[in-house]
Write a protein that holds these residues in place. Structure first.
Motif, PDB file in Angstrom:
ATOM      1  N   ILE A 277      10.399  59.173 -27.075  1.00 46.71           N
ATOM      2  CA  ILE A 277      11.088  57.772 -26.470  1.00 46.71           C
ATOM      3  C   ILE A 277      12.625  58.308 -26.259  1.00 46.71           C
ATOM      4  O   ILE A 277      13.174  58.737 -27.149  1.00 46.71           O
ATOM      5  CB  ILE A 277      11.141  56.644 -27.308  1.00 46.71           C
ATOM      6  N   GLU A 278      13.054  58.072 -24.909  1.00 50.28           N
ATOM      7  CA  GLU A 278      14.431  58.427 -24.455  1.00 50.28           C
ATOM      8  C   GLU A 278      15.362  57.156 -24.906  1.00 50.28           C
ATOM      9  O   GLU A 278      14.735  56.157 -24.955  1.00 50.28           O
ATOM     10  CB  GLU A 278      14.352  58.959 -23.098  1.00 50.28           C
ATOM     11  N   ILE A 279      16.433  57.461 -24.650  1.00 44.98           N
ATOM     12  CA  ILE A 279      17.569  56.347 -24.867  1.00 44.98           C
ATOM     13  C   ILE A 279      18.429  56.089 -23.650  1.00 44.98           C
ATOM     14  O   ILE A 279      18.858  56.757 -23.031  1.00 44.98           O
ATOM     15  CB  ILE A 279      18.519  56.792 -26.012  1.00 44.98           C
ATOM     16  N   SER A 280      18.767  54.765 -23.472  1.00 42.52           N
ATOM     17  CA  SER A 280      19.600  54.417 -22.397  1.00 42.52           C
ATOM     18  C   SER A 280      20.697  53.522 -22.987  1.00 42.52           C
ATOM     19  O   SER A 280      20.367  52.596 -23.944  1.00 42.52           O
ATOM     20  CB  SER A 280      18.775  53.526 -21.274  1.00 42.52           C
ATOM     21  N   ALA A 281      21.693  53.296 -22.341  1.00 38.91           N
ATOM     22  CA  ALA A 281      22.895  52.582 -22.466  1.00 38.91           C
ATOM     23  C   ALA A 281      22.668  51.116 -21.602  1.00 38.91           C
ATOM     24  O   ALA A 281      21.963  51.252 -20.811  1.00 38.91           O
ATOM     25  CB  ALA A 281      24.210  52.965 -22.195  1.00 38.91           C
ATOM     26  N   GLN A 282      23.103  50.077 -21.967  1.00 41.12           N
ATOM     27  CA  GLN A 282      22.876  48.674 -21.235  1.00 41.12           C
ATOM     28  C   GLN A 282      23.711  48.729 -20.229  1.00 41.12           C
ATOM     29  O   GLN A 282      23.546  47.797 -19.311  1.00 41.12           O
ATOM     30  CB  GLN A 282      22.916  47.723 -22.212  1.00 41.12           C
ATOM     31  N   ASN A 283      24.806  49.523 -20.001  1.00 45.71           N
ATOM     32  CA  ASN A 283      25.744  49.221 -19.051  1.00 45.71           C
ATOM     33  C   ASN A 283      26.899  50.453 -19.107  1.00 45.71           C
ATOM     34  O   ASN A 283      26.717  51.378 -19.725  1.00 45.71           O
ATOM     35  CB  ASN A 283      26.459  47.941 -19.145  1.00 45.71           C
TER      36      ASN A 283
ATOM     37  N   SER B   9       9.764  42.840 -26.489  1.00 45.04           N
ATOM     38  CA  SER B   9      10.397  44.084 -26.994  1.00 45.04           C
ATOM     39  C   SER B   9      10.832  44.368 -28.558  1.00 45.04           C
ATOM     40  O   SER B   9      10.850  45.346 -28.937  1.00 45.04           O
ATOM     41  CB  SER B   9      11.602  44.389 -26.132  1.00 45.04           C
ATOM     42  N   LEU B  10      10.611  43.176 -28.897  1.00 43.70           N
ATOM     43  CA  LEU B  10      11.401  43.064 -30.472  1.00 43.70           C
ATOM     44  C   LEU B  10       9.979  43.014 -31.312  1.00 43.70           C
ATOM     45  O   LEU B  10      10.033  42.771 -32.540  1.00 43.70           O
ATOM     46  CB  LEU B  10      12.090  41.658 -30.765  1.00 43.70           C
ATOM     47  N   LYS B  11       8.799  43.053 -30.485  1.00 42.42           N
ATOM     48  CA  LYS B  11       7.711  43.005 -31.336  1.00 42.42           C
ATOM     49  C   LYS B  11       6.835  44.313 -31.121  1.00 42.42           C
ATOM     50  O   LYS B  11       6.154  44.586 -29.979  1.00 42.42           O
ATOM     51  CB  LYS B  11       6.638  41.849 -31.012  1.00 42.42           C
ATOM     52  N   GLY B  12       7.029  45.594 -32.023  1.00 42.78           N
ATOM     53  CA  GLY B  12       6.599  46.763 -31.919  1.00 42.78           C
ATOM     54  C   GLY B  12       5.244  46.989 -31.446  1.00 42.78           C
ATOM     55  O   GLY B  12       4.968  47.548 -30.314  1.00 42.78           O
ATOM     56  N   PRO B  13       4.280  46.343 -31.850  1.00 46.25           N
ATOM     57  CA  PRO B  13       2.772  46.449 -31.674  1.00 46.25           C
ATOM     58  C   PRO B  13       2.433  45.840 -30.176  1.00 46.25           C
ATOM     59  O   PRO B  13       1.823  46.190 -29.467  1.00 46.25           O
ATOM     60  CB  PRO B  13       2.037  45.698 -32.707  1.00 46.25           C
TER      61      PRO B  13
ATOM     62  N   LEU C 180       8.086  51.449 -33.652  1.00 45.33           N
ATOM     63  CA  LEU C 180       7.899  52.277 -32.233  1.00 45.33           C
ATOM     64  C   LEU C 180       7.389  53.901 -32.478  1.00 45.33           C
ATOM     65  O   LEU C 180       6.691  54.373 -31.965  1.00 45.33           O
ATOM     66  CB  LEU C 180       9.191  52.386 -31.276  1.00 45.33           C
ATOM     67  N   ASN C 181       8.054  54.290 -33.773  1.00 49.81           N
ATOM     68  CA  ASN C 181       7.542  55.827 -34.103  1.00 49.81           C
ATOM     69  C   ASN C 181       6.159  55.938 -34.295  1.00 49.81           C
ATOM     70  O   ASN C 181       5.486  56.879 -34.363  1.00 49.81           O
ATOM     71  CB  ASN C 181       8.419  56.027 -35.157  1.00 49.81           C
ATOM     72  N   SER C 182       5.588  54.909 -34.984  1.00 51.74           N
ATOM     73  CA  SER C 182       4.175  54.614 -35.388  1.00 51.74           C
ATOM     74  C   SER C 182       3.242  54.382 -34.483  1.00 51.74           C
ATOM     75  O   SER C 182       1.986  54.489 -34.610  1.00 51.74           O
ATOM     76  CB  SER C 182       4.095  53.950 -36.785  1.00 51.74           C
ATOM     77  N   ALA C 183       3.655  53.765 -33.046  1.00 51.26           N
ATOM     78  CA  ALA C 183       2.722  53.324 -32.272  1.00 51.26           C
ATOM     79  C   ALA C 183       2.081  54.581 -31.384  1.00 51.26           C
ATOM     80  O   ALA C 183       2.774  55.557 -31.265  1.00 51.26           O
ATOM     81  CB  ALA C 183       3.577  52.418 -31.205  1.00 51.26           C
ATOM     82  N   LYS C 184       1.006  54.243 -30.888  1.00 50.34           N
ATOM     83  CA  LYS C 184       0.339  55.249 -30.231  1.00 50.34           C
ATOM     84  C   LYS C 184       0.481  54.825 -28.776  1.00 50.34           C
ATOM     85  O   LYS C 184      -0.052  53.915 -28.438  1.00 50.34           O
ATOM     86  CB  LYS C 184      -1.286  55.365 -30.504  1.00 50.34           C
ATOM     87  N   LEU C 185       1.071  55.616 -28.115  1.00 49.21           N
ATOM     88  CA  LEU C 185       1.565  55.494 -26.736  1.00 49.21           C
ATOM     89  C   LEU C 185       0.780  56.458 -25.804  1.00 49.21           C
ATOM     90  O   LEU C 185       0.786  57.618 -26.063  1.00 49.21           O
ATOM     91  CB  LEU C 185       3.064  55.526 -26.483  1.00 49.21           C
ATOM     92  N   GLU C 186       0.435  55.788 -24.366  1.00 51.81           N
ATOM     93  CA  GLU C 186      -0.132  56.585 -23.577  1.00 51.81           C
ATOM     94  C   GLU C 186       0.649  57.725 -23.230  1.00 51.81           C
ATOM     95  O   GLU C 186       2.015  57.633 -23.040  1.00 51.81           O
ATOM     96  CB  GLU C 186      -0.389  55.694 -22.348  1.00 51.81           C
ATOM     97  N   PRO C 187       0.380  59.257 -23.057  1.00 46.75           N
ATOM     98  CA  PRO C 187       1.053  60.177 -22.728  1.00 46.75           C
ATOM     99  C   PRO C 187       1.663  60.156 -21.415  1.00 46.75           C
ATOM    100  O   PRO C 187       2.722  60.724 -21.263  1.00 46.75           O
ATOM    101  CB  PRO C 187      -0.184  61.438 -22.973  1.00 46.75           C
TER     102      PRO C 187
END
Length: 319
Positions: A104-110, A299-303, A73-80
């Motif tokens: 990228i922001e962080i969330s809890a699942q519950n 979601s488990l496949k970064g690319p 995820l850190n290396s991925a190029k993401l749309e701004p």
């Protein structure tokens, strides 16, 4: 990269579209969807808005697998213009927080319905009934204050697994959402129908009832994203067609317009979940009222996840 064990605890990656301007009202024709006897009025067309990605899986993580995924995820190029949020299992939130890019922001699942108490050994526990049997569920449910304290900005509530496996009802989920919002967290408010409910022509009834429970409880819609997850499409490989998903999304927006306000209907982001992947996200993203995704195994496949996030370009092209 995928983890080897399965569990209710999942890794979620969530992308949220930015708000759009208020719409002008107009009278539109009615339509029928799923149930030919059910008709409702459409919301007005909205200006082009950025597509966002949301993702999750039914797999556990390990320290090593999460490190690999974070690196991808850190290396991925993401749309701004896409808001991206990850929601790792609670035990790994600190690891992700300390290694993930600020992009990228962080969330809890519950999170829990109120403040904490003296529950030694557990973050929180509660009881629920399955016919004739009392179950004590010792589940890692952080209170909202803890979620915020460890750096999370979001929490996922109302997920189908919480509703149909753990036994949380609409009213309880609405109260949890209200408490989380009052503590300064954004809420990913999940709704969705079972297969038998859809086949019975009750898709809208079920989704509207679940949506009403949020509306009856929350103090504001400013920090809420609605996630429509047809339960029959979660982890099954089945996915609603773009037209089917759009029909439900526009109906949800129309419900907000009629029962909350036109401004809330216009600004609230409604994302789709259910076997979304890199192959179908672009076509789904072209739909006017699909503002993002709740993704499963991808979601488990970064690319591949990056591909889904970047499907925002499909909306731009379609416009």
């Amino acid at each position: 990269m995928a983890a080897t064990s399965t569990s209710l605890a999942s890794q979620l990656y969530i992308g949220l579209r930015r708000p759009c301007p208020k719409l002008d009202s107009f009278n539109s024709p009615s339509f029928s969807a799923f149930d030919p006897n059910l008709r409702l009025s459409l919301s007005p067309p909205k200006p082009s808005r950025a597509v966002v990605a949301m993702a999750g899986s039914g797999k556990n993580g390990t320290k090593d697998s999460i490190s690999k995924l974070v690196a991808d995820l850190n290396s991925a190029k993401l749309e701004p213009d896409v808001d991206v949020v990850v929601a790792p299992p609670f035990l790994y939130i600190d690891q992700v927080k300390n290694s993930l890019t600020d992009r990228i922001e962080i969330s809890a699942q519950n999170s829990w319905v109120g403040k904490g108490g003296a529950f030694t050994g557990e973050i929180r526990y509660y009881f629920f009934y399955v016919p004739s049997v009392l179950h004590a569920v010792f589940d890692a449910i952080p209170i909202a204050e803890q979620v915020k304290d460890i750096g999370c900005k979001w929490v996922v509530l109302g997920h189908s697994e919480r509703r149909h496996i753990i036994g949380e009802n609409d009213e309880f989920i609405g109260k949890k959402a209200a408490y989380a919002l009052n503590q300064g967290l954004g809420v990913i408010a999940c709704i969705g129908e079972l297969l038998e409910e859809r086949e019975a022509g009750r898709t809208f009834d079920v989704c509207f009832q679940q949506l009403k429970a949020y509306a009856d409880a929350v103090p504001s819609w400013d920090n809420i994203v609605i996630a429509y997850e047809p339960v029959w499409a979660i982890g099954t490989g089945k996915v609603a067609t773009p037209q089917q998903a759009q029909e439900v999304h526009v109906a949800l927006r129309d419900w907000l317009k009629k029962n909350v306000s036109e401004e809330v209907a216009s600004k609230t982001r409604i994302i789709y979940g259910g076997s979304v992947n890199g192959g179908n996200s672009a076509e789904l993203a072209k739909q006017e009222d699909i503002d993002g995704f709740l993704v499963g195994g991808a979601s488990l496949k970064g690319p591949e996840f990056a591909t889904i996030v970047n499907s925002v370009t499909s909306k731009k092209v379609a416009a």
